[in-house]
Design a protein around this motif. Structure first.
Motif, mmCIF file in Angstrom:
data_model
loop_
_atom_site.group_PDB
_atom_site.id
_atom_site.type_symbol
_atom_site.label_atom_id
_atom_site.label_comp_id
_atom_site.label_asym_id
_atom_site.label_seq_id
_atom_site.Cartn_x
_atom_site.Cartn_y
_atom_site.Cartn_z
ATOM 1 N N ALA A 75 -51.805 20.153 7.605
ATOM 2 C CA ALA A 75 -51.593 19.286 6.446
ATOM 3 C C ALA A 75 -50.339 18.213 6.737
ATOM 4 O O ALA A 75 -50.746 17.166 6.642
ATOM 5 C CB ALA A 75 -51.687 19.804 5.412
ATOM 6 N N LEU A 76 -49.230 18.914 7.158
ATOM 7 C CA LEU A 76 -47.997 18.185 7.297
ATOM 8 C C LEU A 76 -48.255 17.339 8.352
ATOM 9 O O LEU A 76 -47.431 16.210 8.545
ATOM 10 C CB LEU A 76 -46.925 19.223 7.491
ATOM 11 C CG LEU A 76 -46.443 19.726 6.209
ATOM 12 C CD1 LEU A 76 -45.465 20.930 6.471
ATOM 13 C CD2 LEU A 76 -46.074 18.994 5.196
ATOM 14 N N GLY A 77 -48.821 17.353 9.417
ATOM 15 C CA GLY A 77 -49.218 16.687 10.784
ATOM 16 C C GLY A 77 -50.236 15.654 10.477
ATOM 17 O O GLY A 77 -50.756 15.072 11.554
ATOM 18 N N GLY A 78 -50.649 15.513 9.174
ATOM 19 C CA GLY A 78 -51.526 14.432 9.021
ATOM 20 C C GLY A 78 -53.176 14.853 9.034
ATOM 21 O O GLY A 78 -54.030 13.985 9.200
ATOM 22 N N GLY A 79 -53.444 15.978 9.238
ATOM 23 C CA GLY A 79 -54.625 16.654 9.391
ATOM 24 C C GLY A 79 -54.972 17.205 10.693
ATOM 25 O O GLY A 79 -54.042 17.165 11.698
ATOM 26 N N SER A 80 -56.175 17.892 10.630
ATOM 27 C CA SER A 80 -56.517 18.635 12.042
ATOM 28 C C SER A 80 -56.778 17.454 13.144
ATOM 29 O O SER A 80 -57.088 16.328 12.970
ATOM 30 C CB SER A 80 -57.970 19.485 11.660
ATOM 31 O OG SER A 80 -58.926 18.639 11.416
ATOM 32 N N LEU A 81 -56.728 17.972 14.331
ATOM 33 C CA LEU A 81 -57.037 17.038 15.295
ATOM 34 C C LEU A 81 -58.643 16.854 15.455
ATOM 35 O O LEU A 81 -58.478 15.513 15.758
ATOM 36 C CB LEU A 81 -57.090 17.977 16.735
ATOM 37 C CG LEU A 81 -55.466 18.677 17.089
ATOM 38 C CD1 LEU A 81 -55.305 19.492 18.198
ATOM 39 C CD2 LEU A 81 -54.701 17.404 17.212
ATOM 40 N N ALA A 82 -59.326 17.348 14.881
ATOM 41 C CA ALA A 82 -60.674 17.130 14.688
ATOM 42 C C ALA A 82 -61.014 15.814 13.653
ATOM 43 O O ALA A 82 -61.889 15.054 13.917
ATOM 44 C CB ALA A 82 -61.567 18.356 14.251
ATOM 45 N N THR A 83 -60.030 15.786 12.743
ATOM 46 C CA THR A 83 -60.063 14.538 11.775
ATOM 47 C C THR A 83 -59.338 13.607 12.114
ATOM 48 O O THR A 83 -59.042 12.585 11.380
ATOM 49 C CB THR A 83 -59.853 14.953 10.355
ATOM 50 O OG1 THR A 83 -58.633 15.538 10.354
ATOM 51 C CG2 THR A 83 -60.662 16.223 9.941
ATOM 52 N N GLY A 84 -58.644 13.563 13.399
ATOM 53 C CA GLY A 84 -57.850 12.639 13.895
ATOM 54 C C GLY A 84 -56.108 12.633 13.551
ATOM 55 O O GLY A 84 -55.469 11.679 14.010
ATOM 56 N N GLY A 85 -55.922 13.806 12.732
ATOM 57 C CA GLY A 85 -54.646 14.050 12.500
ATOM 58 C C GLY A 85 -54.007 14.514 13.951
ATOM 59 O O GLY A 85 -54.543 14.721 14.870
ATOM 60 N N LEU A 86 -52.696 14.824 13.825
ATOM 61 C CA LEU A 86 -51.958 15.664 14.881
ATOM 62 C C LEU A 86 -51.725 16.919 14.821
ATOM 63 O O LEU A 86 -51.216 17.813 15.690
ATOM 64 C CB LEU A 86 -50.410 15.128 14.945
ATOM 65 C CG LEU A 86 -50.319 13.760 14.986
ATOM 66 C CD1 LEU A 86 -48.644 13.097 14.739
ATOM 67 C CD2 LEU A 86 -50.859 13.203 16.279
ATOM 68 N N GLY A 87 -52.559 17.662 13.894
ATOM 69 C CA GLY A 87 -52.718 19.072 13.953
ATOM 70 C C GLY A 87 -51.448 19.720 13.552
ATOM 71 O O GLY A 87 -50.415 19.313 12.994
#
Length: 119
Positions: A75-87
């Motif tokens: 969540a702190l990384g902007g979301g999971s890798l699957a949703t386009g975040g940095l995980g």
């Protein structure tokens, strides 16, 4: 003059001069920055779990243990890798950077305050 020479003379050159004039103070600030960044890196899983417990992430507040840590860091990384975040890696980078910036700010302020008293 070009853009890069302007950047050098306005930003980089004064910093280089300050480092040359105050090597001991510079070493203290760098040491504090590395120490607090390292401490934040070591504490990242606990901070991720706390972030998850605080309600960040999809299942925030409902997870515990490693799942809470992973979800909070993602969540702190902007979301999971699957949703386009940095995980989780992005979350760990955010926590580490925040710790290092805090250490640099506090140690830099402390050096500036003590330097103004010496003058």
């Amino acid at each position: 003059m070009g853009f890069f020479s302007d950047v050098y003379y306005c930003l980089i050159d004064p910093v280089v001069d300050a480092v040359k004039e105050n090597p001991g103070k510079t070493a203290l600030i760098v040491g504090a920055t590395v120490a607090t960044g390292g401490a934040a890196l070591a504490a990242a899983p606990a901070i991720g779990a706390a972030a998850s417990a605080a309600g960040l992430g999809v299942a925030g507040g409902t997870l515990s243990g490693a799942a809470a840590s992973s979800a909070g860091l993602a969540a702190l990384g902007g979301g999971s890798l699957a949703t386009g975040g940095l995980g989780m890696a992005g979350g760990t980078a955010v926590v580490t950077a925040a710790g290092a910036v805090t250490g640099a700010a506090v140690s830099g302020t402390a050096v500036a305050v003590t330097s103004s008293k010496d003058a």
